[in-house]
Write a protein that holds these residues in place. Structure first.
Motif, short mmCIF file in Angstrom:
data_model
loop_
_atom_site.label_atom_id
_atom_site.label_comp_id
_atom_site.label_asym_id
_atom_site.label_seq_id
_atom_site.Cartn_x
_atom_site.Cartn_y
_atom_site.Cartn_z
N SER A 88 3.85 1.41 -1.26
CA SER A 88 4.40 1.46 -2.62
C SER A 88 3.41 2.10 -3.58
N ALA A 89 2.14 1.70 -3.47
CA ALA A 89 1.10 2.27 -4.33
C ALA A 89 1.01 3.78 -4.13
N GLU B 67 1.56 6.64 -6.89
CA GLU B 67 0.56 7.67 -7.16
C GLU B 67 1.20 9.06 -7.16
N CYS C 86 -2.42 -5.54 -3.16
CA CYS C 86 -3.15 -5.09 -1.96
C CYS C 86 -4.42 -5.90 -1.79
N TRP D 87 1.56 0.53 -10.73
CA TRP D 87 0.58 0.94 -9.72
C TRP D 87 -0.59 -0.05 -9.69
N LYS D 88 -1.06 -0.48 -10.86
CA LYS D 88 -2.16 -1.45 -10.92
C LYS D 88 -1.75 -2.78 -10.28
N ALA E 31 0.42 -3.09 -7.86
CA ALA E 31 0.41 -2.83 -6.42
C ALA E 31 -1.01 -2.91 -5.89
N ASP E 32 -1.94 -2.35 -6.62
CA ASP E 32 -3.34 -2.37 -6.20
C ASP E 32 -3.87 -3.81 -6.15
N ASP F 212 0.83 -1.20 0.00
CA ASP F 212 0.00 0.00 0.00
C ASP F 212 0.87 1.26 0.00
#
Length: 117
Positions: A74-75, A79, A103, A96-97, A99-100, A72
């Motif tokens: 990292s995300a 961002e 999560c 980012w996706k 990382a999401d 989180d």
């Protein structure tokens, strides 16, 4: 997804992050964010591996919780990189996706572990 596939996926996340960090600008934000991002992104996989070797369910949950916190974080760093325009969106957004998604995987696993058997 099994344990070994997730270990590989978290390692790939760290490796992709390393490549991204190498391309960040060398100005002040470009020096601070890479350090934070590198620490958090590499910690995701390290803590997941540790969770897999946990000696108890409580230890597994604790280490998995750390993995969730680190991915989180990292995300959040990703961002900031996207919203500041440090790198082109198409360069950062796939990471980012990922990382999401990680999560979501860790969160779901923790929630499942909290439910009574």
């Amino acid at each position: 997804m099994n344990k070994e596939e997730l270990k590989l996926r978290t390692k790939q996340f760290a490796l992709r992050t390393i490549k991204l960090v190498r391309s960040l600008p060398k100005d002040v934000p470009g020096k601070v964010l890479p350090n934070q991002l590198m620490r958090s992104a590499t910690s995701v996989g390290a803590n997941y591996r540790s969770a897999c070797r946990g000696r108890s369910k409580a230890e597994w949950r604790a280490k998995l919780g750390i993995s969730l916190e680190e991915v989180d974080e990292s995300a959040f760093s990703l961002e900031l990189i996207m919203e500041d325009g440090m790198l082109p969106l198409q360069r950062v957004e796939p990471l980012w996706k990922e990382a999401d998604e990680l999560c979501a995987i860790f969160y779901t696993a923790l929630e499942s572990a909290r439910r009574p058997s």
